[in-house]
Design an enzyme around this catalytic site. Structure first.
Site: not given
Length: 423
Positions: A109, A173, A226, A248, A251, A317-318, A351, A405, A410
């Site tokens: 994306y 979507q 961001t 930043q 954004h 994030e940064h 970036d 068990e 088994h």
């Protein structure tokens, strides 16, 4: 801590409704939402090959050269990330292999809207290719001013990387279509096949959709709006810090810009510098909104030691480190999507052209999530190969554990192999 007043969970009901609608009505829903959100009338979101080729042909030479350099550096770093298989012998005749295998198909994306992100095409595609993914689908919102297709710079970047399956789809979507697939009942064979992994940054609706389809598909992280944090002491340049915080903030009005410092003098100087830079930047209103929101601010700490603890709690994030001995401070950071060390490693470098990836976890999820990398597109498969003697060596242990068990079959599955050979 400065945080946005609302998080991705506040949009869950609306996003889930979109996901359910895409699953139920497919292309009909995609067409309706393209018209509603993007003002675009669509027949099918698949971008024709000639549109992609025309975008590459019309790409500005300077932008093309910049993308080529970004691709080159990203490929160097991504190529070095690929892990090797591991083979061990835990006992004579007992062999185990840890094998890395790429997923078959991924959906990438690339956001649109307030800005154009051909760099995000690079960040998504390069590690997927380095991992050996065979099928790549890319989605980006349709743009009314470009004939209902994604921005030409995004299409051109896809062409440069050899990606031919591109869709004009945005928001929740797009995530739903990639996760569940969409049938084309027109008979033209233009189905959107479901993917195994979805990656890429986006707004709160994209981040929420990714979280809601996790389990149906793998996702990289909740790479939402961001954020930048700067850990600085009195040795830092306040104007450079202000420049990075503004970079930043442009954004999105919800972007987070946070300064962590033990210097009241520096804090005051940065605030003054921010006022100047915010006023003269191109997206001044957007920047001022972001800087004045609850997600942005200045945190005063006792000392750098305290600042490290605060930054780990924030899990940005940064994270920029602009202190004396910045490398040593950075080495102690545990929670961040990416760490930028020193005055000449701004977030803007990451970036675009550092070679690192800018698809990173946000909203504190860097405490447990990683930035996009080659292993995002790989899965580890364990191969087990024991011969008769090696199995016999652990047979008694298996029988004991299966009885403990209360799963006797088994143990019987192991014992049967030796009973058969004895007769």
């Amino acid at each position: 801590m400065p945080r946005a007043a609302a998080d991705a969970r506040s949009s869950e009901a609306a996003v889930q409704a979109i996901i359910d609608d895409v699953r139920a009505r497919g292309l009909e829903t995609l067409r309706a939402l393209a018209l509603r959100f993007d003002g675009v009338e669509q027949d099918h979101p698949r971008v024709p090959a000639d549109v992609i080729a025309a975008a590459l042909a019309g790409l500005d030479d300077g932008v093309r050269a910049a993308l080529e350099e970004a691709i080159r550096r990203a490929r160097v770093f991504a190529g070095a990330q690929a892990p090797g298989d591991v083979e061990v012998q835990v006992a004579p005749g007992a062999h185990l292999t840890h094998k890395w295998i790429p997923v078959d198909r991924v959906g990438l994306y690339v956001p649109g809207g307030l800005a154009v992100y051909p760099s995000s095409v690079v960040m998504n595609v390069v590690p997927a290719q380095a991992a050996g993914v065979g099928s790549i689908a890319l989605a980006s919102p349709p743009q009314k001013e470009f004939g209902g297709w994604p921005h030409p710079a995004i299409l051109a970047a896809a062409a440069m990387l050899g990606v031919t399956e591109v869709y004009a789809m945005g928001g929740a979507q797009a995530v739903a279509a990639l996760a569940y697939g969409v049938r084309d009942d027109s008979g033209t064979g233009r189905d959107i096949d479901p993917v195994d992994v979805i990656t890429g940054p986006g707004n709160v609706f994209v981040a929420t959709a990714k979280r809601l389809v996790r389990g149906r598909v793998g996702i990289d992280s909740e790479a939402g709006t961001t954020e930048i944090a700067v850990l600085a002491d009195a040795t830092a340049d306040p104007d450079l810090i202000a420049a990075d915080l503004v970079s930043q903030a442009e954004h999105d009005p919800q972007a987070a810009s946070v300064l962590v410092t033990d210097s009241e003098v520096l804090a005051a100087a940065v605030v003054d510098a921010l006022a100047v830079r915010a006023a003269r930047t191109r997206h001044a209103e957007r920047v001022r909104t972001a800087l004045s929101g609850p997600q942005s601010g200045v945190i005063l700490v006792d000392d750098v030691e305290h600042g490290i603890a605060v930054c780990d709690a924030y899990a940005a994030e940064h994270l920029e480190i602009q202190t004396a001995d910045a490398a040593a401070v950075a080495a102690r950071i545990r929670n961040a999507g990416a760490v930028f060390i020193g005055a000449y490693s701004p977030v803007s470098l990451g970036d675009y052209c550092a070679g690192s990836n800018h698809v990173l976890p946000t909203s504190g999820t860097a405490a447990f999530a990683s930035g996009l990398n080659v292993t995002t597109f790989l899965r580890a498969v364990q191969l087990v190969h024991y011969d008769r003697d090696a199995l016999h060596e652990v047979a008694a242990s298996i029988l004991s554990l299966s009885e403990a068990e209360n799963l006797p079959a088994h143990g019987e599955a192991v014992a049967a192999r030796f009973e058969a050979s004895a007769t």
